[in-house]
Scaffold this active site. Structure first.
Site, PDB file in Angstrom:
ATOM      1  N   SER A   1       0.861  -1.187   0.000  1.00 26.27           N
ATOM      2  CA  SER A   1       0.000   0.000   0.000  1.00 26.27           C
ATOM      3  C   SER A   1       0.892   1.228   0.000  1.00 26.27           C
ATOM      4  O   SER A   1       1.639   1.461   0.960  1.00 26.27           O
ATOM      5  CB  SER A   1      -0.890   0.000   1.242  1.00 26.27           C
ATOM      6  OG  SER A   1      -1.403   1.301   1.433  1.00 26.27           O
TER       7      SER A   1
ATOM      8  N   HIS B   1      -0.857  -1.167  -4.443  1.00 26.07           N
ATOM      9  CA  HIS B   1      -2.181  -0.930  -3.854  1.00 26.07           C
ATOM     10  C   HIS B   1      -2.317   0.568  -3.567  1.00 26.07           C
ATOM     11  O   HIS B   1      -1.509   1.152  -2.847  1.00 26.07           O
ATOM     12  CB  HIS B   1      -2.310  -1.755  -2.576  1.00 26.07           C
ATOM     13  CG  HIS B   1      -3.645  -1.668  -1.916  1.00 26.07           C
ATOM     14  ND1 HIS B   1      -4.727  -2.434  -2.301  1.00 26.07           N
ATOM     15  CD2 HIS B   1      -4.084  -0.896  -0.895  1.00 26.07           C
ATOM     16  CE1 HIS B   1      -5.768  -2.149  -1.532  1.00 26.07           C
ATOM     17  NE2 HIS B   1      -5.407  -1.208  -0.677  1.00 26.07           N
TER      18      HIS B   1
ATOM     19  N   ASP C   1      -4.618   3.556  -2.141  1.00 27.65           N
ATOM     20  CA  ASP C   1      -5.742   3.850  -1.247  1.00 27.65           C
ATOM     21  C   ASP C   1      -6.283   5.247  -1.496  1.00 27.65           C
ATOM     22  O   ASP C   1      -5.655   6.252  -1.138  1.00 27.65           O
ATOM     23  CB  ASP C   1      -5.280   3.721   0.212  1.00 27.65           C
ATOM     24  CG  ASP C   1      -5.081   2.265   0.609  1.00 27.65           C
ATOM     25  OD1 ASP C   1      -6.003   1.459   0.383  1.00 27.65           O
ATOM     26  OD2 ASP C   1      -4.004   1.935   1.132  1.00 27.65           O
TER      27      ASP C   1
ATOM     28  N   MET D   1      -9.001   8.002  -0.621  1.00 29.87           N
ATOM     29  CA  MET D   1      -9.908   8.355   0.483  1.00 29.87           C
ATOM     30  C   MET D   1     -10.423   9.779   0.299  1.00 29.87           C
ATOM     31  O   MET D   1      -9.682  10.651  -0.167  1.00 29.87           O
ATOM     32  CB  MET D   1      -9.166   8.266   1.818  1.00 29.87           C
ATOM     33  CG  MET D   1      -8.542   6.908   2.080  1.00 29.87           C
ATOM     34  SD  MET D   1      -7.875   6.798   3.743  1.00 29.87           S
ATOM     35  CE  MET D   1      -6.910   5.287   3.612  1.00 29.87           C
TER      36      MET D   1
ATOM     37  N   HIS E   1      -8.082   1.008  -4.549  1.00 24.05           N
ATOM     38  CA  HIS E   1      -9.046   0.749  -3.484  1.00 24.05           C
ATOM     39  C   HIS E   1      -9.763   2.059  -3.168  1.00 24.05           C
ATOM     40  O   HIS E   1      -9.189   2.960  -2.568  1.00 24.05           O
ATOM     41  CB  HIS E   1      -8.269   0.217  -2.259  1.00 24.05           C
ATOM     42  CG  HIS E   1      -9.130  -0.033  -1.066  1.00 24.05           C
ATOM     43  ND1 HIS E   1      -8.597  -0.309   0.180  1.00 24.05           N
ATOM     44  CD2 HIS E   1     -10.484  -0.071  -0.906  1.00 24.05           C
ATOM     45  CE1 HIS E   1      -9.579  -0.494   1.045  1.00 24.05           C
ATOM     46  NE2 HIS E   1     -10.741  -0.345   0.412  1.00 24.05           N
TER      47      HIS E   1
ATOM     48  N   MET F   1     -12.058   4.266  -1.186  1.00 21.78           N
ATOM     49  CA  MET F   1     -12.749   4.452   0.095  1.00 21.78           C
ATOM     50  C   MET F   1     -13.413   5.812   0.024  1.00 21.78           C
ATOM     51  O   MET F   1     -13.007   6.785   0.678  1.00 21.78           O
ATOM     52  CB  MET F   1     -11.741   4.359   1.255  1.00 21.78           C
ATOM     53  CG  MET F   1     -11.329   2.930   1.550  1.00 21.78           C
ATOM     54  SD  MET F   1      -9.783   2.807   2.459  1.00 21.78           S
ATOM     55  CE  MET F   1      -8.648   2.962   1.092  1.00 21.78           C
TER      56      MET F   1
ATOM     57  N   MET G   1     -11.249  -6.317   4.426  1.00 14.36           N
ATOM     58  CA  MET G   1     -10.543  -5.337   5.258  1.00 14.36           C
ATOM     59  C   MET G   1     -10.306  -5.948   6.633  1.00 14.36           C
ATOM     60  O   MET G   1     -11.252  -6.349   7.306  1.00 14.36           O
ATOM     61  CB  MET G   1     -11.391  -4.067   5.426  1.00 14.36           C
ATOM     62  CG  MET G   1     -11.612  -3.236   4.188  1.00 14.36           C
ATOM     63  SD  MET G   1     -10.133  -2.492   3.509  1.00 14.36           S
ATOM     64  CE  MET G   1      -9.479  -1.568   4.890  1.00 14.36           C
TER      65      MET G   1
ATOM     66  N   GLY H   1      -9.242   3.745   6.541  1.00 13.79           N
ATOM     67  CA  GLY H   1      -8.953   5.147   6.847  1.00 13.79           C
ATOM     68  C   GLY H   1      -7.488   5.433   7.122  1.00 13.79           C
ATOM     69  O   GLY H   1      -6.996   6.504   6.797  1.00 13.79           O
TER      70      GLY H   1
ATOM     71  N   ASP I   1      -6.426  -6.724   3.566  1.00  9.97           N
ATOM     72  CA  ASP I   1      -5.881  -5.366   3.634  1.00  9.97           C
ATOM     73  C   ASP I   1      -5.934  -4.841   5.063  1.00  9.97           C
ATOM     74  O   ASP I   1      -7.013  -4.616   5.604  1.00  9.97           O
ATOM     75  CB  ASP I   1      -6.723  -4.473   2.702  1.00  9.97           C
ATOM     76  CG  ASP I   1      -6.180  -3.073   2.581  1.00  9.97           C
ATOM     77  OD1 ASP I   1      -5.085  -2.794   3.107  1.00  9.97           O
ATOM     78  OD2 ASP I   1      -6.855  -2.242   1.940  1.00  9.97           O
TER      79      ASP I   1
ATOM     80  N   GLY J   1      -2.880  -4.356   8.520  1.00  8.87           N
ATOM     81  CA  GLY J   1      -2.192  -5.053   9.610  1.00  8.87           C
ATOM     82  C   GLY J   1      -1.509  -6.341   9.191  1.00  8.87           C
ATOM     83  O   GLY J   1      -1.265  -7.219  10.017  1.00  8.87           O
TER      84      GLY J   1
ATOM     85  N   GLY K   1       1.264  -2.223   3.948  1.00  6.88           N
ATOM     86  CA  GLY K   1       1.773  -0.863   3.835  1.00  6.88           C
ATOM     87  C   GLY K   1       2.949  -0.646   4.745  1.00  6.88           C
ATOM     88  O   GLY K   1       4.116  -0.714   4.330  1.00  6.88           O
ATOM     89  N   SER K   2       2.653  -0.448   6.037  1.00  5.38           N
ATOM     90  CA  SER K   2       3.735  -0.114   6.968  1.00  5.38           C
ATOM     91  C   SER K   2       4.741  -1.246   7.122  1.00  5.38           C
ATOM     92  O   SER K   2       5.927  -0.998   7.331  1.00  5.38           O
ATOM     93  CB  SER K   2       3.160   0.313   8.319  1.00  5.38           C
ATOM     94  OG  SER K   2       2.091  -0.511   8.683  1.00  5.38           O
TER      95      SER K   2
HETATM   96  C1  DX5 Z   1      -6.555   1.268   5.180  1.00  6.07           C
HETATM   97  C2  DX5 Z   1      -5.983   0.949   3.826  1.00  6.07           C
HETATM   98  C3  DX5 Z   1      -4.861  -0.006   3.833  1.00  6.07           C
HETATM   99  C4  DX5 Z   1      -3.665   0.436   4.618  1.00  6.07           C
HETATM  100  C5  DX5 Z   1      -2.828  -0.772   4.950  1.00  6.07           C
HETATM  101  O1  DX5 Z   1      -7.659   2.072   5.030  1.00  6.07           O
HETATM  102  O2  DX5 Z   1      -7.001   0.427   2.982  1.00  6.07           O
HETATM  103  O3  DX5 Z   1      -4.487  -0.341   2.499  1.00  6.07           O
HETATM  104  O4  DX5 Z   1      -2.898   1.389   3.964  1.00  6.07           O
HETATM  105  O5  DX5 Z   1      -1.766  -0.341   5.726  1.00  6.07           O
HETATM  106  P1  DX5 Z   1      -1.044  -1.267   6.792  1.00  6.07           P
HETATM  107  O6  DX5 Z   1      -0.446  -2.408   6.026  1.00  6.07           O
HETATM  108  O7  DX5 Z   1      -0.032  -0.352   7.371  1.00  6.07           O
HETATM  109  O8  DX5 Z   1      -2.070  -1.735   7.762  1.00  6.07           O
HETATM  110 ZN    ZN Z   2      -6.462  -0.452   0.963  1.00 10.71          ZN
END
Ligand code: DX5
Ligand code: ZN
Length: 231
Positions: free
Chosen positions: A12, A37, A39, A41, A71, A73, A142, A147, A180, A182, A202-203
């Site tokens: 992400s 990926h 995101d 928003m 994705h 949102m 999810m 968010g 998606d 954690g 992501g992280s």
């Molecule tokens: C949350 C996003 C995710 C997020 C995942 O709203 O849809 O894609 O960035 O990030 P990590 O992997 O850090 O949980």
């Molecule tokens: Zn996402």
């Protein structure tokens, strides 16, 4: 409506250094990831504002062959389907509860030339997609509330994944199941065992000192033989 043959890793970009977004994407692509990926928003459906169409266009321009997993949102995603496909999305996922006509939205994504995914939140029941599942290419489960990046994996997502797999088996469907939120080296195998084949992180990737090492560790964890629960 075909399932990807391998396990796919989709970083992400939300967790990347936005001042160097292009180079960050290049670095993970060189490190061997499968999808990017993205995101999107709107500050309305979720309490955060991130990126939009111009960023997808710019990434498509710089990476003509990258698989862009968008994705959405956003409230009323119906309004933005064709623009995101035209901007370069290969896959567009949206949250059905904020679409006025989710079935039509799926058809519009596919007619525009992309694959269609439905995203379901930790608190959203699988029944929400019951009458849509035959027509989609991917379910995005999810495992955090949408968010923000960097949240803790919601454990009930594993049960939802198992129930989703049972539903797909029962209907004779074989589509991608993406998780998606954690996801990291330590829980990726467990998530695979529950039925996922596409892993957003992501992280765990962008927050690590070596993207290649982290992605390698994820692939290694995924390659360890699958745990088959006794029936
Ligand atoms: C949350 C996003 C995710 C997020 C995942 O709203 O849809 O894609 O960035 O990030 P990590 O992997 O850090 O949980
Ligand atoms: Zn996402």
């Amino acid at each position: 409506m075909t399932k990807s043959s391998n396990f796919l890793i989709a970083p992400s970009i939300l967790a990347s250094d936005f001042t160097r977004l292009g180079d960050e994407c290049q670095a993970v692509l060189e490190a061997g990831v499968d999808w990017l990926h993205i995101d999107v928003m709107d500050g309305h459906y979720v309490p955060n504002i991130t990126i939009g169409l111009p960023v997808v266009q710019a990434l498509r321009k710089r990476f003509p062959n990258a698989y862009l997993d968008v994705h959405l949102m956003i409230s009323n995603p119906d309004q933005f389907i064709e623009p995101f496909v035209e901007a370069g999305a290969n896959l567009v996922s949206f949250h059905p509860e904020v679409s006025h006509h989710p079935h039509r939205a799926i058809q519009r994504i596919q007619a525009a030339g992309a694959r269609a995914g439905l995203a379901i939140n930790p608190g959203t029941a699988l029944e929400t997609i019951d009458y849509l599942i035959e027509d989609i290419d991917l379910v995005l489960v999810m495992s955090v509330n949408p968010g923000f990046g960097g949240q803790k994996f919601v454990e009930s997502s594993l049960r939802k994944l198992r129930e989703l797999q049972a539903l797909l088996d029962q209907r004779g469907l074989s589509i991608d199941v993406e998780v998606d939120g954690g996801v990291g080296v330590n829980n990726i195998a467990q998530i695979r065992d529950a039925g996922a084949n596409v892993f957003v992180a992501g992280s765990a990737i962008f927050g690590s000192p070596s993207y290649a090492e982290t992605i390698g560790a994820m692939r290694k964890a995924l390659a360890v033989s699958q745990h088959k629960p006794s029936q």
